[in-house]
Design a protein around this motif. Sequence first.
Motif, PDB file in Angstrom:
ATOM      1  N   HIS A 281       0.846  -1.187   0.000  1.00 39.94           N
ATOM      2  CA  HIS A 281       0.000   0.000   0.000  1.00 39.94           C
ATOM      3  C   HIS A 281       0.879   1.233   0.000  1.00 39.94           C
ATOM      4  O   HIS A 281       1.930   1.290   0.630  1.00 39.94           O
ATOM      5  CB  HIS A 281      -0.993  -0.009   1.148  1.00 39.94           C
ATOM      6  CG  HIS A 281      -0.398  -0.315   2.473  1.00 39.94           C
ATOM      7  ND1 HIS A 281       0.054   0.667   3.292  1.00 39.94           N
ATOM      8  CD2 HIS A 281      -0.152  -1.491   3.078  1.00 39.94           C
ATOM      9  CE1 HIS A 281       0.524   0.115   4.385  1.00 39.94           C
ATOM     10  NE2 HIS A 281       0.424  -1.201   4.285  1.00 39.94           N
TER      11      HIS A 281
ATOM     12  N   THR B 177      -3.681   0.632  -8.748  1.00 44.64           N
ATOM     13  CA  THR B 177      -4.756   0.670  -7.756  1.00 44.64           C
ATOM     14  C   THR B 177      -6.123   0.679  -8.420  1.00 44.64           C
ATOM     15  O   THR B 177      -7.064   0.003  -7.975  1.00 44.64           O
ATOM     16  CB  THR B 177      -4.596   1.902  -6.852  1.00 44.64           C
ATOM     17  OG1 THR B 177      -3.324   1.826  -6.210  1.00 44.64           O
ATOM     18  CG2 THR B 177      -5.680   1.958  -5.805  1.00 44.64           C
TER      19      THR B 177
ATOM     20  N   ALA C 210      -9.154  -2.884  -1.195  1.00 43.94           N
ATOM     21  CA  ALA C 210      -8.084  -1.966  -0.805  1.00 43.94           C
ATOM     22  C   ALA C 210      -8.643  -0.552  -0.803  1.00 43.94           C
ATOM     23  O   ALA C 210      -9.818  -0.342  -1.107  1.00 43.94           O
ATOM     24  CB  ALA C 210      -6.914  -2.071  -1.775  1.00 43.94           C
TER      25      ALA C 210
ATOM     26  N   LEU D  92      -3.652  -6.949  -0.219  1.00 40.39           N
ATOM     27  CA  LEU D  92      -2.424  -6.173  -0.041  1.00 40.39           C
ATOM     28  C   LEU D  92      -1.235  -7.055   0.310  1.00 40.39           C
ATOM     29  O   LEU D  92      -0.107  -6.790  -0.115  1.00 40.39           O
ATOM     30  CB  LEU D  92      -2.628  -5.092   1.027  1.00 40.39           C
ATOM     31  CG  LEU D  92      -3.688  -4.050   0.663  1.00 40.39           C
ATOM     32  CD1 LEU D  92      -3.839  -3.020   1.778  1.00 40.39           C
ATOM     33  CD2 LEU D  92      -3.341  -3.336  -0.648  1.00 40.39           C
TER      34      LEU D  92
END
Lengths: 412, 412
Positions: A79, A107, A117, A316
């Motif tokens: 992340h 992303t 996420a 993640l």
Amino acid sequence: MRKIWEPLFMGRQLLLWLVLGGFTGALVGVVVTYFLKLLFWSISVTAHWPLWALGLALPGGGLVTGLLIHYGAPDAAGHGTEAVIRAVHQKAGQINWKVAPIKALATITTIAVGGSAGKEGPSAQIGAAVASFLADVFRFSPDRRRRIVICGIGAGFAAVFGTPVAGAVLGIEVLALGDLWYDMLLPSAASATAAYEVAHLLGLTWNYPQQQAPLPWSFSVVGSMIGLGIAAGLASYVLVLLMEGFHTLSRHLTAERRWWPPLMPFLAGVLLFLLFALVGRVPGGLSLGLLIQALAGHSVGPWMWWWKILFVAITLGLGMSGGIITPLFVIGATLGATLAHPLGLPVADAAAVGMMAVTGAGANAPIAAILMGMEIFGSLLAPEFLLAVIPAFIMIGNHSVYPSQLVRLQKS
Amino acid sequence: MRKIWEPLFMGRQLLLWLVLGGFTGALVGVVVTYFLKLLFWSISVTAHWPLWALGLALPGGGLVTGLLIHYGAPDAAGHGTEAVIRAVHQKAGQINWKVAPIKALATITTIAVGGSAGKEGPSAQIGAAVASFLADVFRFSPDRRRRIVICGIGAGFAAVFGTPVAGAVLGIEVLALGDLWYDMLLPSAASATAAYEVAHLLGLTWNYPQQQAPLPWSFSVVGSMIGLGIAAGLASYVLVLLMEGFHTLSRHLTAERRWWPPLMPFLAGVLLFLLFALVGRVPGGLSLGLLIQALAGHSVGPWMWWWKILFVAITLGLGMSGGIITPLFVIGATLGATLAHPLGLPVADAAAVGMMAVTGAGANAPIAAILMGMEIFGSLLAPEFLLAVIPAFIMIGNHSVYPSQLVRLQKS
């Protein structure tokens, strides 16, 4: 005479950082807004795909993410905020600008296909990259570069959450726990406010259901809040352990078994698809629907918080791309909604308090979490945020979703 | 295994400090509530005395204050928080418990006759004394004693202002700027919340006019807020310089000219009486009426902020007794109300923002001031507090109304 005229010297510094911070923040606000618009558009495209299509899209999206990161910018794994924290601490804020677009693209891919996420990691990373770029242009010293990069991070948070005060403090707090860097307050505040304003002018909106009334005070409410805080701290801890577990597995497979690294996010996609088939797609993606449902006082499934933890840890931990704070919001709000009944609390209040407690613990940013709670939900629940966030922050101990965070304090 | 079970270890610490902090806070809440009730009763007694009676009462009250402090507890001179800060830094929180009742009595005398000072210094001092007493009873180690005393201070602030979150942070922030002591958050929060709750149960109320609507955002509002912050920082700076000036004069007269120390507050009473005759008694006492007038959006005299600065500097600089934060509130709110028109801001909003900016600067406690603003006025003005408090905090430089404060940071 220096003493009497000190305000003049201070005034020059003030002006300098107001201008630098404000300019950086405004620029970050523009870029983050367009990133978010693209993200929301891509989510709307895939929103109604049937399950079989996701069965292709999830592993495919995982693979694309993996390729983007492996060949485009290895710095962009995990992340985003984590990479930025590392850059500030170890490289005086020197950021490879290519990371920002690649991370943003990865992303968008991850979240659009259903990866679980958040949207703020890339926003912080975009903020940092924009600021680092400005530092290159103006040939800043390492110290000034580091400062402007922290400004950029705060600006990213402020724009993505619509919370200028908490954004400014969060940028500082996630970077160095135990050391609030008072000298960063002004630049960060200028930058976060500018970013928030620009995002607002460009039409970004933030909708959080409002909590209506303060809770009546009683010993049982106090006890319930502390209990909710403890549960939130433990939930954050479980998330950290699971994410570390998947990450260790992934490192083991790629480093020792020589698996091709982009296979890991592909694997994440396969696992997520199986889970989608098992428990549905609600905990996938940003899960903003779930968040709003809990905050509006509607009940959510009793295990939703756990599924969200598992989905996020897989997404993640195995190297798909995205932020961690939106997931912390969702885990906290669903945990709060679930515990509301046994703790005797209204669902909406428990969800709001749980959201801030899990966030404060997971990100090791208690002050930012309390401020954010007050900015989002108004100050009626301020004492409740305090009572829950701090136990949660204590319970998680010296762990954090950000392993590079400098933890400079003794919590106990 | 230590790692996996860390939450258990943390849980023990958590429970310990919840109980210790909560118990201390509850006790402080009781004592502070009765101190405040006595103070408000004594104010109501003298409220309608004619000017000639004040001509006797002011110097007389000054003399009584001086006698109480000189013979009863020399530690109790000046505004109370300062003595407490010194005790925590230099004596691991060892407080002479006699200071609290003497200080409370001296403050009631000072404020009832019209001395211009605040009610929170003695409250913090009472909190510290109660906590230090508990530390004696339980034979705490120096480290634990210091912690519990910081809890007591936060509890005093929380009860007196009705702001548990800001009270907890203010207790930590005024003690050590630049070092927010995250490990103090839990004990302080438990203590402040308990004190607030107990004070509330015992019938203490806090009435602040509510700000109604958010300001529409524009560049001119942003500029106005920063301008208001700069003005607030300068006003705090003038207050610090004037207080230091009167204090130096007083030391000079008592140490070198051998004047009898209780004469100094007597002199303060005479000076204040002359000023009462000249500009009226509005800036005397707590000036809560003035504060509420400004916060409710009514205009106050354009020089009221200056008279309040002068009155406070005389009262506290020459050794009458009382706190400094309520005066900072009043100076800030009246300054804000005065500057509202030239800055193009609504009077009520400018007063609220000015109040928090002067407080954040004077006490070197920006985070507590922002939190307090959000607790008192709701979070609609949060960005404005941020924009004004931080410039004010920068402008005052390394000065503070608390000379013993450890300023561990570079502001610029």
